[in-house]
Design a protein around this motif. Structure first.
Motif, short mmCIF file in Angstrom:
data_model
loop_
_atom_site.label_atom_id
_atom_site.label_comp_id
_atom_site.label_asym_id
_atom_site.label_seq_id
_atom_site.Cartn_x
_atom_site.Cartn_y
_atom_site.Cartn_z
N ASP A 196 -18.35 11.79 -52.79
CA ASP A 196 -17.87 11.14 -54.02
C ASP A 196 -16.83 12.00 -54.73
OD1 ASP A 196 -19.53 9.06 -53.47
OD2 ASP A 196 -20.91 9.40 -55.13
N GLU A 197 -17.05 13.32 -54.74
CA GLU A 197 -16.12 14.19 -55.46
C GLU A 197 -14.74 14.16 -54.83
OE1 GLU A 197 -19.18 15.00 -54.47
OE2 GLU A 197 -20.15 15.01 -56.45
N GLU A 210 -13.00 10.88 -55.55
CA GLU A 210 -12.47 10.83 -56.92
C GLU A 210 -11.18 11.65 -57.02
OE1 GLU A 210 -12.61 8.76 -60.07
OE2 GLU A 210 -14.46 8.79 -58.93
N GLY A 242 -10.59 3.06 -58.34
CA GLY A 242 -11.86 3.38 -57.73
C GLY A 242 -12.94 2.41 -58.17
N ARG A 244 -18.87 6.28 -54.45
CA ARG A 244 -17.55 6.07 -55.01
C ARG A 244 -16.60 5.68 -53.88
NH1 ARG A 244 -16.35 4.53 -59.56
NH2 ARG A 244 -14.37 5.66 -59.68
#
Length: 454
Positions: free
Chosen positions: A399-400, A403, A419, A426
């Motif tokens: 997810d990081e 993003e 997103g 994500r």
């Protein structure tokens, strides 16, 4: 040149410059809300402006830096079409003609165009001939309109007149929908006093499970019931199994509504019509003309198989109105005062023709497939959905990192891709909706994604 012509000419000049800039400009807006307020001036002047053209000039120059290039070929953040040229030009005429398109007697030109465009739409989308077609502000109000007709109809079947008696004290209306339904359905149900829907499990692509729908319907017993299905999941683009789900709903004597904001247009393509197979057996359908058809905002479409049911829910009588026994446009939508939305829909359909609408749908799908193939080749990237229509959801390892890629992509400015969170992760969500998107736009956007992911 009089003051009105001068103002229109100034608006025309700015509009042409704006549209001409779309191929090269950064897609995200370059100014903030505060920047635009400062440029416009926060205080209402005491005196009139020198000329209307001066007002247009100030508006255009102050706002242009704060515009996002929604109409361009590299905006994929939401399911947003651009203005197909004939429809855009027709929309200018709509404002100049300034018709209140509510009654046959008062607005015969619009009523004629609405009748024609409605019949063409039913034909293109494979919906039952003779269904009522209402032109609303968007898919949310199209869903509202169809569900209002459904609510009233299922209550009439059990002897309750909601138009006369309201909902208080009446039988409860059950509404069942897939757990991946769009939030606009919940909003419409809330407006209608029906509360939250009972959620039926969906598969990993967001398609309602028809057997579980059948079990849920049976468990609830008889009574006024509505089933909401969807054509085009907002993340995966997936379509519910209409034939099986509608068969289950029919066994429970439920009204079936299809939310097809962008996906209903698959029916216009011989290649993709299989996705909507069985959909025509429903009672009502909602879509947006300003999504896949690329008509300028605002224009939703509500289709109801039984015109009488729609008229019973939406129609009204006024002693000062000049009403026609055949029905009037205001019998099919929530609004009285409204702009001539059918003019733009007719222009898009007349400009594209049957084959042009097919080509448009298939071109959007081809671009989505190109995005999926390009992203799948990137290190650490995964396309999470089965790309069956115009939606692509990608994950970049965690997810990081996903993003970070999204942030870098917006900073780059080549394209706008937003997103979302889907199935607990994500994702980069790409929605291909614009008629003007080219192979070069896709290539440039993939290059930007590669840079952001590097």
């Amino acid at each position: 040149m009089d003051v009105r012509e001068a103002a229109l000419q100034r608006a025309h000049d700015h509009a042409v410059r704006w549209l001409g800039s779309l191929s090269d400009r950064r897609v995200p807006a370059g100014a903030t809300v505060d920047d635009v307020v400062r440029a416009l001036g926060a205080e209402l002047p005491d005196a009139p402006a020198d000329t209307p053209a001066d007002v247009v000039e100030l508006l255009a120059t102050a706002c242009e830096p704060g515009l996002t290039a929604f109409p361009g070929g590299r905006f994929y953040g939401f399911v947003v079409g651009g203005g197909e040229p004939a429809a855009l030009a027709a929309d200018w005429l709509v404002s100049a003609w300034d018709q209140n398109c509510v009654m046959r007697a008062v607005s015969p030109a619009h009523t004629a165009v609405e009748d024609l465009a409605g019949a063409w739409l039913l034909d293109l989308l494979g919906l039952p001939r003779g269904s009522a077609v209402g032109f609303t502000t968007g898919a949310t109000m199209a869903n509202f309109t169809c569900l209002a007709a459904g609510r009233d109809a299922v209550l009439r079947r059990v002897g309750w007149n909601v138009a006369r008696d309201g909902l208080t004290g009446g039988p409860r209306v059950r509404v069942l929908a897939g757990e991946s339904r769009h939030m606009a359905v919940d909003l419409a149900l809330r407006y209608l006093g029906l509360g939250e829907p009972e959620l039926v499990p969906a598969d990993d692509q967001g398609r309602i499970k028809s057997e579980e729908l059948r079990e849920s319907l049976a468990a609830g017993g008889p009574g006024p019931t509505i089933v909401v299905l969807q054509a085009g999941d907002v993340h995966s683009g997936a379509f519910d199994p209409f034939a099986e789900a509608i068969d289950a709903a029919r066994a429970a004597e439920a009204w079936v509504h299809v939310d097809g904001a962008f996906g209903l247009w698959a029916a216009a393509s011989p290649r993709y019509a299989r996705l909507t197979a069985g959909c025509e057996q429903a009672d009502s359908w909602a879509t947006d003309a300003h999504k896949t058809l690329n008509v300028p905002y605002d224009c939703g479409l509500a289709f109801v198989r039984d015109p009488g049911a729609l008229r019973a829910a939406m129609g009204l009588h006024g002693d000062y109105l000049i009403q026609d026994e055949r029905g009037d446009p205001f019998d099919k939508v929530p609004e009285l005062s409204r702009r001539g939305r059918a003019f733009t829909v007719w222009a898009a359909l007349r400009s594209l023709g049957r084959s042009g609408v097919t080509d448009l749908v298939e071109r959007l799908c081809r671009h989505a497939s190109s995005f999926a193939a390009g992203i799948a080749g990137l290190d650490g990237a995964t396309v999470l959905n089965d790309v069956v229509f115009t939606q692509v959801c990608a994950h970049f390892g965690d997810d990081e990192r996903t993003e970070r890629v999204l942030g870098r992509l917006l900073d780059d400015g080549t394209a706008w891709i937003s997103g979302s969170t889907w199935r607990g992760r994500r994702v980069m969500r790409i929605a291909v909706s614009n008629w003007s998107t080219t192979d070069d736009d896709v290539s440039r956007t993939l290059d930007a994604i590669r840079r952001a992911a590097a």
